[in-house]
Design an enzyme around this catalytic site. Structure first.
Site, short mmCIF file in Angstrom:
data_model
loop_
_atom_site.label_atom_id
_atom_site.label_comp_id
_atom_site.label_asym_id
_atom_site.label_seq_id
_atom_site.Cartn_x
_atom_site.Cartn_y
_atom_site.Cartn_z
N LYS A 4 20.66 -24.73 30.85
CA LYS A 4 19.43 -25.39 30.30
C LYS A 4 19.78 -25.91 29.06
O LYS A 4 19.78 -25.06 27.96
CB LYS A 4 18.21 -24.51 30.31
CG LYS A 4 16.84 -25.24 30.07
CD LYS A 4 15.47 -24.44 29.74
CE LYS A 4 14.53 -25.57 28.91
NZ LYS A 4 13.85 -24.65 28.16
N GLY A 61 5.68 -24.06 23.46
CA GLY A 61 4.94 -23.14 22.99
C GLY A 61 3.29 -23.52 22.30
O GLY A 61 2.57 -22.64 22.20
N ALA A 85 7.89 -26.83 29.36
CA ALA A 85 7.18 -26.68 27.88
C ALA A 85 5.86 -27.13 27.86
O ALA A 85 5.41 -28.35 28.33
CB ALA A 85 7.86 -27.34 26.74
N GLY A 86 4.74 -26.64 27.41
CA GLY A 86 3.51 -26.67 27.09
C GLY A 86 2.41 -26.46 27.99
O GLY A 86 1.24 -26.35 27.88
N ASN A 134 7.36 -19.97 29.49
CA ASN A 134 7.49 -18.60 28.94
C ASN A 134 6.18 -18.21 28.26
O ASN A 134 6.04 -17.41 28.56
CB ASN A 134 8.72 -18.56 28.08
CG ASN A 134 9.07 -17.39 27.45
OD1 ASN A 134 9.46 -16.48 27.94
ND2 ASN A 134 8.81 -17.46 26.09
N THR A 135 6.05 -18.88 27.11
CA THR A 135 4.77 -18.45 26.18
C THR A 135 3.67 -18.32 26.88
O THR A 135 2.92 -17.25 26.68
CB THR A 135 4.80 -19.58 25.00
OG1 THR A 135 6.09 -19.87 24.52
CG2 THR A 135 3.84 -19.07 23.96
#
Length: 258
Positions: free
Chosen positions: A99, A160, A187-188, A209-210
């Site tokens: 990635k 994040g 992301a986001g 992830n976050t």
């Protein structure tokens, strides 16, 4: 037929890809991974212990029988750094998949697309399967595909941030114009509804992830994200009803007793 996510000829039954950072413990991370149903997990090469076997590593808590490891080049700010990090991941036996992240701004963590395209070109020539994290930009996506990317991974919002899909029009354009490789929103995402929206816009998968790791109950959120990605995919495939300005009766008027 099974509806698989296929990248570089490899099929995954789950369209959710998860991460390994920000969890309160490795044990919580492992439970969340299991609850998510994901089959691919991304690991930051520069933030993991790869050499000192006497110390605990997050790799010790990843079920390699069930989860395919996707190394990432997080915290790299030049093509040269990212290329070197990808080579390290392959040398230590993580994977020849990468990635690819080349960050251009420390505060927003937006990618440097010029450096990203260059790194993609080099790594593809070296036999890597490259999945680049990029802006929601059609032109950048096309250039990455021309450079040999196995997928394009546009952001929904800054990494994040948990803001959800900020520019649905761009993702719709990408979905319509990018057909040669999968489009994975990266992301986001902050809530299950964000994941469902991304999938309803036509994304082939979602990486997060976050949103899971920082939830009050990470395991429960992982379950929610699993269900949302599946529901969003089904909704996209089913084809939504048209939007109308005025009401439309659910029951037909013909044959109504008067």
């Amino acid at each position: 037929m099974a509806d698989h996510l296929v990248i570089a000829g490899r099929a995954f039954s789950s369209r959710l890809i998860v991460g390994t950072g920000k969890y309160r413990s490795f044990q919580e991370m492992a439970r969340a991974h299991a609850a998510s149903g994901a089959e691919m997990v991304t690991v930051a090469v520069r933030r993991v212990n790869l050499t000192d076997k006497s110390k605990e590593s997050l790799l010790d808590h990843i079920d390699r029988e069930k989860l395919f490891i996707l190394p990432n080049t997080a915290a790299c700010y030049t093509a040269e750094e990212a290329i070197r990090t990808a080579r390290l991941a392959r040398e230590v036996g993580l994977s020849n998949w990468i990635k690819l992240e080349v960050i251009g701004d420390q505060q927003t963590l937006f990618p440097d697309t010029e450096q990203l395209i260059e790194a993609t070109r080099v790594l593809v020539k070296e036999g890597f399967v490259v999945l680049p994290y990029t802006n929601d930009d059609l032109i950048a996506a096309r250039k990455l595909i021309d450079a040999g990317a196995a997928a394009v991974m546009p952001l929904a919002a800054p990494i994040g941030s948990g803001l959800g899909v900020q520019n649905p029009a761009n993702l719709r354009i990408l979905r319509e114009r990018i057909t040669a490789v999968p489009m994975i929103v990266d992301a986001g995402v902050g809530a299950a509804s964000d994941a469902a929206i991304a999938m309803e816009l036509g994304a082939d998968g979602v990486l997060m992830n976050t949103a899971i790791a920082e939830a009050e109950d990470a395991v429960l959120m992982a379950e929610a994200m699993r269900d949302a990605v599946g529901a969003g995919r089904k909704s996209y495939l089913a084809g939504r009803m048209p939007k109308r300005l005025y009401a439309s009766a659910s029951s037909p008027m013909s044959g109504v007793v008067r």
